[in-house]
Design an enzyme around this catalytic site. Structure first.
Site, PDB file in Angstrom:
ATOM      1  N   LYS A  39      57.739  18.707   8.641  1.00  0.00           N
ATOM      2  CA  LYS A  39      57.547  18.504  10.074  1.00  0.00           C
ATOM      3  C   LYS A  39      58.639  17.583  10.628  1.00  0.00           C
ATOM      4  O   LYS A  39      59.797  17.954  10.606  1.00  0.00           O
ATOM      5  CB  LYS A  39      56.129  17.993  10.331  1.00  0.00           C
ATOM      6  CG  LYS A  39      55.038  18.751   9.539  1.00  0.00           C
ATOM      7  CD  LYS A  39      54.902  20.221   9.926  1.00  0.00           C
ATOM      8  CE  LYS A  39      54.059  21.022   8.941  1.00  0.00           C
ATOM      9  NZ  LYS A  39      52.779  20.459   8.553  1.00  0.00           N
ATOM     10  N   TYR A  83      43.873  18.139   8.549  1.00  0.00           N
ATOM     11  CA  TYR A  83      44.770  19.285   8.446  1.00  0.00           C
ATOM     12  C   TYR A  83      44.061  20.342   7.596  1.00  0.00           C
ATOM     13  O   TYR A  83      43.518  20.038   6.525  1.00  0.00           O
ATOM     14  CB  TYR A  83      46.086  18.844   7.796  1.00  0.00           C
ATOM     15  CG  TYR A  83      47.024  19.991   7.538  1.00  0.00           C
ATOM     16  CD1 TYR A  83      47.711  20.594   8.579  1.00  0.00           C
ATOM     17  CD2 TYR A  83      47.206  20.489   6.258  1.00  0.00           C
ATOM     18  CE1 TYR A  83      48.551  21.665   8.347  1.00  0.00           C
ATOM     19  CE2 TYR A  83      48.061  21.560   6.013  1.00  0.00           C
ATOM     20  CZ  TYR A  83      48.726  22.143   7.070  1.00  0.00           C
ATOM     21  OH  TYR A  83      49.559  23.201   6.841  1.00  0.00           O
ATOM     22  N   ARG A  94      63.686  18.014 -13.495  1.00  0.00           N
ATOM     23  CA  ARG A  94      62.282  17.832 -13.099  1.00  0.00           C
ATOM     24  C   ARG A  94      61.948  16.344 -13.092  1.00  0.00           C
ATOM     25  O   ARG A  94      61.297  15.839 -12.201  1.00  0.00           O
ATOM     26  CB  ARG A  94      61.318  18.609 -14.005  1.00  0.00           C
ATOM     27  CG  ARG A  94      59.851  18.251 -13.727  1.00  0.00           C
ATOM     28  CD  ARG A  94      58.815  19.197 -14.344  1.00  0.00           C
ATOM     29  NE  ARG A  94      59.174  19.731 -15.627  1.00  0.00           N
ATOM     30  CZ  ARG A  94      59.198  19.037 -16.783  1.00  0.00           C
ATOM     31  NH1 ARG A  94      58.855  17.760 -16.798  1.00  0.00           N
ATOM     32  NH2 ARG A  94      59.562  19.625 -17.894  1.00  0.00           N
ATOM     33  N   ASP A  96      47.824  10.108   5.796  1.00  0.00           N
ATOM     34  CA  ASP A  96      48.761  11.194   6.074  1.00  0.00           C
ATOM     35  C   ASP A  96      49.487  10.816   7.369  1.00  0.00           C
ATOM     36  O   ASP A  96      48.896  10.833   8.447  1.00  0.00           O
ATOM     37  CB  ASP A  96      47.994  12.517   6.224  1.00  0.00           C
ATOM     38  CG  ASP A  96      48.920  13.720   6.469  1.00  0.00           C
ATOM     39  OD1 ASP A  96      50.025  13.516   6.994  1.00  0.00           O
ATOM     40  OD2 ASP A  96      48.497  14.848   6.159  1.00  0.00           O
TER      41      ASP A  96
END
Ligand SMILES: *Cc1c(COP(=O)(O)O)cnc(C)c1O
Length: 407
Positions: free
Chosen positions: A214, A116, A63, A189
């Site tokens: 994406k 978004y 982690r 973004d």
């Protein structure tokens, strides 16, 4: 918490190299243990210590750090021109971690009025109940952005450019100047443009957000997200982070480890594999999208084409200044919802699906698909709008497919 780094052997400084070189080599030295040319998938949760606290390369638990993820994080920082990269299990996990690191109850955020949908839902429905206010603004209207910044209360301006699905383009450098003057953090973004076409940190942003699902992943086979923090970026004025410093990178690193929404080794590896070919894929996405936009603009059944590369786009000049290409997304209107919905069901090369940025072309009807959840809000989109994610197939096949679907 340790700070993993590939310090097992000296690494080359790729900062002066071309974008495509950085995408393939930065953070991706041959594996120190075996010489493997490609970063291996370190599918492991824990690491042997050479005596208590004797960590090899800083790794103690996956982690906190994992070598495959470190390679991706260093590569992402290198391609965005940032100081540190952080890889997450999704774009929204990256956004959630960032917002928790930089906001406190009572703070206010300026968001795009065509953000978004998932970003808007996170800010409004998740952060709202924790005492974060927000104002949706048309980010192409600089006076409106300035008016929405409340001195002392606004801590973040969230920019998305180009936006989804209306492909609005806002002036990052101009908004950065406003944010600097007000002590407000500027988040960009950069999912639609990618670091290949747009470098927000160089234009004055403090931190870049990605859905690597994406274009960076690029093959519709992995969900992931990233944050890249600019060199020297600070928390919003007045905030001291959990490690006792005002460094944005310190706070994001602390929160990534504390909340734990990290990218797993296989997801990091797939994303890194995609990143290596980002430059060549984007060149083809841009060329194909420009040809599709020109075809649609000449088609009698299409009433409007929205593509930042067209001279008819209202922010074409801003796009030409701050982007080195106009991207692979094209939106258009057909005059009525029936035509739009019908054509989405008739394509054969374009696949009817949500998401974007993969090698294959996709088509969708935003009002009833990706943006169904924002109907009735400031983010509602026209119901005759069609959005295409133009892939890298042969352009003649793409145009023939759209032609038969519109016939
Ligand atoms: C998809 C997307 C997101 C969310 O990312 P996930 O990986 O789906 O969590 C955020 N911003 C933009 C612009 C997106 O397209």
């Amino acid at each position: 918490m340790s700070t993993p780094s590939s310090d097992l052997e000296p690494t080359h400084d790729w900062s002066a190299a071309a974008f495509a070189t950085r995408a393939i080599h930065a953070g991706q030295d041959p594996d120190p243990a075996t010489g493997a040319v490609v970063t291996p998938i370190y599918q492991v949760s824990t690491y042997k210590q050479d005596g208590v606290g004797g960590l090899r390369g800083g790794y103690e638990y996956s982690r906190s750090g994992n070598p495959t993820r470190t390679a991706l994080e260093e590569a992402l920082a290198a391609v965005e021109g940032g100081a540190r990269g952080y890889a997450f299990s999704s774009g929204l996990a990256a956004e959630d971690t960032l917002l928790r690191a930089v906001l406190r109850p009572g703070d206010h955020v300026v968001v795009p009025n065509d953000a978004y949908g998932g970003t808007y839902r996170l800010v409004a429905k998740v952060f709202g109940p924790w005492g974060i206010a927000h104002t949706p603004v048309d980010l192409t209207d600089l006076d409106a952005v300035l008016a929405a910044i409340e001195p002392g209360r606004t801590k973040v301006v969230w920019v998305e450019t180009p936006t989804n699905p209306l492909l609005g383009v806002s002036d990052i450098a101009a908004i950065a100047a406003m944010c600097r003057a007000a002590g407000v953090l500027l988040v960009v973004d950069n999912t639609f443009a990618t670091p290949y076409l747009q470098q927000p940190l160089a234009l004055g942003a403090d931190v870049v957000v990605h859905s690597t699902t994406k274009y960076i992943g690029g093959h519709s086979d992995v969900v992931g997200g990233a944050l890249v923090v600019g060199d020297g970026a600070q928390l919003p004025i007045g905030l001291v982070g959990p490690t006792g410093t005002t460094s944005l990178a310190d706070a994001v690193g602390f929160h990534q480890n504390s909340s734990g929404a990290v990218a797993g080794p296989f997801d990091a590896w797939l994303t890194l594999r995609g990143l290596k070919t980002l430059a060549v894929r984007m060149d083809r996405h841009c060329a194909n999208a420009a040809a599709v936009a020109a075809f649609l603009e000449a088609h009698p059944k299409v009433t409007q084409v929205i593509y930042p590369g067209l001279a008819s786009h209202p922010s074409h000049e801003v796009a030409a200044r701050q982007m080195s290409g106009f991207g692979g997304m094209v939106s258009f209107r057909t005059g009525d919802a029936e035509t739009a919905v019908a054509m989405c069901g008739r394509t054969r090369v374009f696949t009817l699906a949500e998401s974007l940025g993969g090698v294959e072309s996709l088509i969708e009807h935003p009002a009833r698909m990706t943006h169904g959840s924002v109907a009735g809000t400031a983010l509602e989109v026209p119901d005759d709008l069609v959005r295409v994610s133009v892939g890298i197939e042969g352009i003649a096949d793409l145009i023939a497919d759209l032609e038969q679907a519109l016939a």
